[in-house]
Write a protein that holds these residues in place. Structure first.
Motif, PDB file in Angstrom:
ATOM      1  N   PHE A  79      -6.838 113.208  11.786  1.00  0.00           N
ATOM      2  CA  PHE A  79      -5.934 114.330  11.548  1.00  0.00           C
ATOM      3  C   PHE A  79      -4.694 114.224  12.426  1.00  0.00           C
ATOM      4  N   LEU A  80      -4.888 113.985  13.724  1.00  0.00           N
ATOM      5  CA  LEU A  80      -3.746 113.886  14.636  1.00  0.00           C
ATOM      6  C   LEU A  80      -2.845 112.707  14.281  1.00  0.00           C
ATOM      7  N   MET A  81      -3.419 111.647  13.763  1.00  0.00           N
ATOM      8  CA  MET A  81      -2.643 110.462  13.397  1.00  0.00           C
ATOM      9  C   MET A  81      -1.725 110.717  12.194  1.00  0.00           C
ATOM     10  N   THR A  82      -1.919 111.818  11.479  1.00  0.00           N
ATOM     11  CA  THR A  82      -1.009 112.134  10.379  1.00  0.00           C
ATOM     12  C   THR A  82       0.329 112.649  10.897  1.00  0.00           C
ATOM     13  N   CYS A  83       0.402 112.932  12.199  1.00  0.00           N
ATOM     14  CA  CYS A  83       1.682 113.262  12.829  1.00  0.00           C
ATOM     15  C   CYS A  83       2.363 111.945  13.181  1.00  0.00           C
ATOM     16  N   PRO A  84       3.565 111.691  12.658  1.00  0.00           N
ATOM     17  CA  PRO A  84       4.238 110.419  12.946  1.00  0.00           C
ATOM     18  C   PRO A  84       4.393 110.135  14.444  1.00  0.00           C
ATOM     19  N   GLY A  85       4.609 111.158  15.255  1.00  0.00           N
ATOM     20  CA  GLY A  85       4.776 110.958  16.692  1.00  0.00           C
ATOM     21  C   GLY A  85       3.515 110.476  17.376  1.00  0.00           C
ATOM     22  N   ALA A  86       2.371 110.806  16.819  1.00  0.00           N
ATOM     23  CA  ALA A  86       1.103 110.376  17.410  1.00  0.00           C
ATOM     24  C   ALA A  86       0.866 108.891  17.188  1.00  0.00           C
ATOM     25  N   GLN A  87       1.563 108.320  16.222  1.00  0.00           N
ATOM     26  CA  GLN A  87       1.366 106.912  15.896  1.00  0.00           C
ATOM     27  C   GLN A  87       2.262 105.976  16.704  1.00  0.00           C
ATOM     28  N   VAL A  88       3.170 106.542  17.477  1.00  0.00           N
ATOM     29  CA  VAL A  88       4.053 105.722  18.310  1.00  0.00           C
ATOM     30  C   VAL A  88       3.222 105.108  19.426  1.00  0.00           C
ATOM     31  N   SER A  89       3.416 103.821  19.670  1.00  0.00           N
ATOM     32  CA  SER A  89       2.566 103.119  20.644  1.00  0.00           C
ATOM     33  C   SER A  89       2.600 103.745  22.028  1.00  0.00           C
ATOM     34  N   THR A  90       3.726 104.332  22.407  1.00  0.00           N
ATOM     35  CA  THR A  90       3.796 104.952  23.731  1.00  0.00           C
ATOM     36  C   THR A  90       2.969 106.237  23.811  1.00  0.00           C
ATOM     37  N   ASN A  91       2.568 106.787  22.686  1.00  0.00           N
ATOM     38  CA  ASN A  91       1.760 108.003  22.669  1.00  0.00           C
ATOM     39  C   ASN A  91       0.270 107.721  22.488  1.00  0.00           C
ATOM     40  N   ALA A  92      -0.106 106.465  22.398  1.00  0.00           N
ATOM     41  CA  ALA A  92      -1.519 106.114  22.202  1.00  0.00           C
ATOM     42  C   ALA A  92      -2.384 106.627  23.345  1.00  0.00           C
ATOM     43  N   ALA A  93      -1.892 106.551  24.559  1.00  0.00           N
ATOM     44  CA  ALA A  93      -2.669 107.025  25.705  1.00  0.00           C
ATOM     45  C   ALA A  93      -2.891 108.532  25.635  1.00  0.00           C
ATOM     46  N   VAL A  94      -1.882 109.260  25.175  1.00  0.00           N
ATOM     47  CA  VAL A  94      -2.016 110.716  25.038  1.00  0.00           C
ATOM     48  C   VAL A  94      -3.069 111.042  23.986  1.00  0.00           C
ATOM     49  N   LEU A  95      -2.998 110.356  22.853  1.00  0.00           N
ATOM     50  CA  LEU A  95      -3.979 110.564  21.788  1.00  0.00           C
ATOM     51  C   LEU A  95      -5.386 110.259  22.288  1.00  0.00           C
TER      52      LEU A  95
END
Length: 106
Positions: A79-95
């Motif tokens: 579900f969270l990955m459907t947000c384009p910002g969550a898919q940015v590699s720099t946000n992987a740690a946050v996810l």
């Protein structure tokens, strides 16, 4: 009386037909991502604006027939990955932090 209830009452009164309830739209995955990132990072609540988003995240649960924590975490991540910002590699740690901290619990 709110406009939606008034309209439903009018429709029932004039047509005799039952009106199906109106369901709220699904939560915006980017709002959920931002709010969950906030409570995962420094423990802030995000205020009242985040209450619905946080509830939507926790409402994603998989029961088979008992609570399945692994499948729930996977569904929440998807579900969270459907947000384009969550898919940015720099946000992987946050996810990953969100899922590690909150993904596996009901």
């Amino acid at each position: 009386m709110n406009p939606r209830a008034l309209l439903a009452a009018f429709a029932i009164g004039t047509t005799g037909l039952a009106v199906a309830p109106v369901h709220a739209q699904a939560a915006d995955p980017c709002s959920v991502y931002v709010c969950m990132a906030g409570i995962s990072g420094d423990g802030t609540t995000g205020g009242p604006e985040c209450a619905g988003a946080i509830a939507a995240f926790h409402a994603i649960q998989v029961w088979d027939p008992k609570f399945d924590s692994g499948a729930t975490a996977a569904a929440r991540r998807t579900f969270l990955m459907t947000c384009p910002g969550a898919q940015v590699s720099t946000n992987a740690a946050v996810l990953n932090t969100i899922i590690t901290q909150w993904g596996y619990s009901p």
